[in-house]
Design a protein around this motif. Sequence first.
Motif, PDB file in Angstrom:
ATOM      1  N   GLY A 167       0.236  11.889 -11.182  1.00  0.00           N
ATOM      2  CA  GLY A 167      -0.265  11.616  -9.835  1.00  0.00           C
ATOM      3  C   GLY A 167       0.598  10.590  -9.151  1.00  0.00           C
ATOM      4  O   GLY A 167       1.526  10.016  -9.750  1.00  0.00           O
ATOM      5  N   GLY A 168       0.288  10.335  -7.897  1.00  0.00           N
ATOM      6  CA  GLY A 168       1.046   9.344  -7.150  1.00  0.00           C
ATOM      7  C   GLY A 168       0.264   8.847  -5.956  1.00  0.00           C
ATOM      8  O   GLY A 168      -0.625   9.530  -5.445  1.00  0.00           O
ATOM      9  N   GLY A 169       0.575   7.632  -5.549  1.00  0.00           N
ATOM     10  CA  GLY A 169      -0.046   7.043  -4.373  1.00  0.00           C
ATOM     11  C   GLY A 169       0.993   6.287  -3.567  1.00  0.00           C
ATOM     12  O   GLY A 169       1.915   5.676  -4.132  1.00  0.00           O
ATOM     13  N   LEU A 170       0.846   6.333  -2.262  1.00  0.00           N
ATOM     14  CA  LEU A 170       1.795   5.706  -1.352  1.00  0.00           C
ATOM     15  C   LEU A 170       1.092   4.608  -0.562  1.00  0.00           C
ATOM     16  O   LEU A 170       0.039   4.846   0.042  1.00  0.00           O
ATOM     17  CB  LEU A 170       2.383   6.754  -0.409  1.00  0.00           C
ATOM     18  N   VAL A 171       1.671   3.405  -0.578  1.00  0.00           N
ATOM     19  CA  VAL A 171       1.108   2.258   0.126  1.00  0.00           C
ATOM     20  C   VAL A 171       2.138   1.727   1.106  1.00  0.00           C
ATOM     21  O   VAL A 171       3.305   1.515   0.743  1.00  0.00           O
ATOM     22  CB  VAL A 171       0.692   1.155  -0.861  1.00  0.00           C
ATOM     23  N   VAL A 172       1.711   1.516   2.354  1.00  0.00           N
ATOM     24  CA  VAL A 172       2.572   0.970   3.394  1.00  0.00           C
ATOM     25  C   VAL A 172       1.876  -0.249   3.984  1.00  0.00           C
ATOM     26  O   VAL A 172       0.728  -0.166   4.439  1.00  0.00           O
ATOM     27  CB  VAL A 172       2.855   2.002   4.500  1.00  0.00           C
ATOM     28  N   ASP A 173       2.543  -1.389   3.928  1.00  0.00           N
ATOM     29  CA  ASP A 173       1.978  -2.645   4.427  1.00  0.00           C
ATOM     30  C   ASP A 173       0.605  -2.930   3.829  1.00  0.00           C
ATOM     31  O   ASP A 173      -0.329  -3.362   4.516  1.00  0.00           O
ATOM     32  CB  ASP A 173       1.906  -2.633   5.961  1.00  0.00           C
ATOM     33  N   GLY A 174       0.471  -2.672   2.544  1.00  0.00           N
ATOM     34  CA  GLY A 174      -0.748  -3.002   1.825  1.00  0.00           C
ATOM     35  C   GLY A 174      -1.867  -2.001   1.932  1.00  0.00           C
ATOM     36  O   GLY A 174      -2.911  -2.168   1.302  1.00  0.00           O
ATOM     37  N   ARG A 175      -1.676  -0.936   2.699  1.00  0.00           N
ATOM     38  CA  ARG A 175      -2.739   0.039   2.908  1.00  0.00           C
ATOM     39  C   ARG A 175      -2.317   1.401   2.359  1.00  0.00           C
ATOM     40  O   ARG A 175      -1.184   1.825   2.553  1.00  0.00           O
ATOM     41  CB  ARG A 175      -3.093   0.165   4.395  1.00  0.00           C
ATOM     42  N   PRO A 176      -3.247   2.103   1.705  1.00  0.00           N
ATOM     43  CA  PRO A 176      -2.905   3.429   1.182  1.00  0.00           C
ATOM     44  C   PRO A 176      -2.728   4.433   2.305  1.00  0.00           C
ATOM     45  O   PRO A 176      -3.491   4.443   3.279  1.00  0.00           O
ATOM     46  CB  PRO A 176      -4.114   3.787   0.308  1.00  0.00           C
ATOM     47  N   LEU A 177      -1.716   5.268   2.191  1.00  0.00           N
ATOM     48  CA  LEU A 177      -1.485   6.339   3.153  1.00  0.00           C
ATOM     49  C   LEU A 177      -2.100   7.610   2.590  1.00  0.00           C
ATOM     50  O   LEU A 177      -1.692   8.099   1.542  1.00  0.00           O
ATOM     51  CB  LEU A 177       0.017   6.530   3.384  1.00  0.00           C
ATOM     52  N   SER A 178      -3.107   8.121   3.294  1.00  0.00           N
ATOM     53  CA  SER A 178      -3.811   9.311   2.815  1.00  0.00           C
ATOM     54  C   SER A 178      -3.130  10.588   3.289  1.00  0.00           C
ATOM     55  O   SER A 178      -2.937  11.524   2.521  1.00  0.00           O
ATOM     56  CB  SER A 178      -5.270   9.279   3.273  1.00  0.00           C
ATOM     57  N   GLY A 179      -2.762  10.642   4.565  1.00  0.00           N
ATOM     58  CA  GLY A 179      -2.114  11.815   5.124  1.00  0.00           C
ATOM     59  C   GLY A 179      -3.090  12.766   5.790  1.00  0.00           C
ATOM     60  O   GLY A 179      -4.317  12.660   5.622  1.00  0.00           O
ATOM     61  N   ALA A 180      -2.558  13.706   6.556  1.00  0.00           N
ATOM     62  CA  ALA A 180      -3.386  14.642   7.317  1.00  0.00           C
ATOM     63  C   ALA A 180      -4.271  15.499   6.422  1.00  0.00           C
ATOM     64  O   ALA A 180      -5.380  15.892   6.807  1.00  0.00           O
ATOM     65  CB  ALA A 180      -2.487  15.532   8.180  1.00  0.00           C
ATOM     66  N   ASN A 181      -3.792  15.795   5.230  1.00  0.00           N
ATOM     67  CA  ASN A 181      -4.537  16.647   4.299  1.00  0.00           C
ATOM     68  C   ASN A 181      -5.103  15.883   3.110  1.00  0.00           C
ATOM     69  O   ASN A 181      -5.567  16.487   2.144  1.00  0.00           O
ATOM     70  CB  ASN A 181      -3.618  17.761   3.785  1.00  0.00           C
ATOM     71  N   ALA A 182      -5.052  14.541   3.172  1.00  0.00           N
ATOM     72  CA  ALA A 182      -5.535  13.668   2.101  1.00  0.00           C
ATOM     73  C   ALA A 182      -4.815  13.923   0.779  1.00  0.00           C
ATOM     74  O   ALA A 182      -5.398  13.790  -0.289  1.00  0.00           O
ATOM     75  CB  ALA A 182      -7.045  13.809   1.918  1.00  0.00           C
ATOM     76  N   ILE A 183      -3.528  14.266   0.859  1.00  0.00           N
ATOM     77  CA  ILE A 183      -2.763  14.540  -0.360  1.00  0.00           C
ATOM     78  C   ILE A 183      -1.440  13.765  -0.402  1.00  0.00           C
ATOM     79  O   ILE A 183      -0.563  14.076  -1.213  1.00  0.00           O
ATOM     80  CB  ILE A 183      -2.466  16.046  -0.520  1.00  0.00           C
TER      81      ILE A 183
END
Length: 299
Positions: A136-152
Amino acid sequence: MLRIGVDLGGTKIEAIALDRSGRVMARERIATPQHDYPATVRAIAGLVDGLEARLGAPARVGVGTPGAISAATGRIKNANSTCLNGQPLRDDLQSALGREIRIANDANCFAVSEATDGAARGARVVFGVILGTGVGGGLVVDGRPLSGANAIAGEWGHNPLADEAPGLPCYCGRVGCVETWLSGPGMAVDHARHGGGALDAATIAARAEAGDAACEATLQRYVDRLSRALAAVINIVDPEVIVLGGGLSSITRLYAEVPARWGRQVFSDQVLTRLLPPLHGDSSGVRGAAWLWPMEEGE
């Protein structure tokens, strides 16, 4: 204000309370009710109520879950704990606890933890990687998780791995996913396919360090695949830091050997991205759930 993080796993539910500095004030773990969604909601609410009662203060609550909340329905999707799929978990928890609840994918929570006060503290763009039973993977920008348009956002484990044929079937129904090569079971399957016998990933890594030639060959194939897969992430996201989590993150040689190879596929004259082990280890997921409520001015 206190923050409570809850890590909803397939076999256990863990909750911790953090103060504003990130110090753990209390922690509790219980078994996850099996195949029982209403009981799972009650269990999470009970953990939160119990921690608040012990500490004598209310808290902001974040929950890390398998899967994600569908943007189309507001309900959980893609969870390997299948009793959650199709359920309005956030709404039900908000009703049970009488306040706003923040929910994110467990890999996103891992990334938030390591970006907030972990190995990647101070980095603006952080990619958190889970290398375990799955990928799995998660992306964080400026301390906040980026979910994306499709939450993926961050779900690199279900991209195809280039230059690998024939691909292996994945539980998601596709063929050749990164997960089929870079998960612990994926390493074990690759080892067996090359005549190495039935060994798990931890044993393969240990025997490679001890000089076993077949295990060393398997580990070198793994390093090569991981470097190519992460190079694709760097080309798209260009993170300052990539943090590895999950059981395979304990293979220490990955942190030197993967960056030594990924430059062949990265579209740059140099690669400044750092590959780091997690600071908080197995606690990163539950800490990251708490940090879904980032520090605000004045706290």
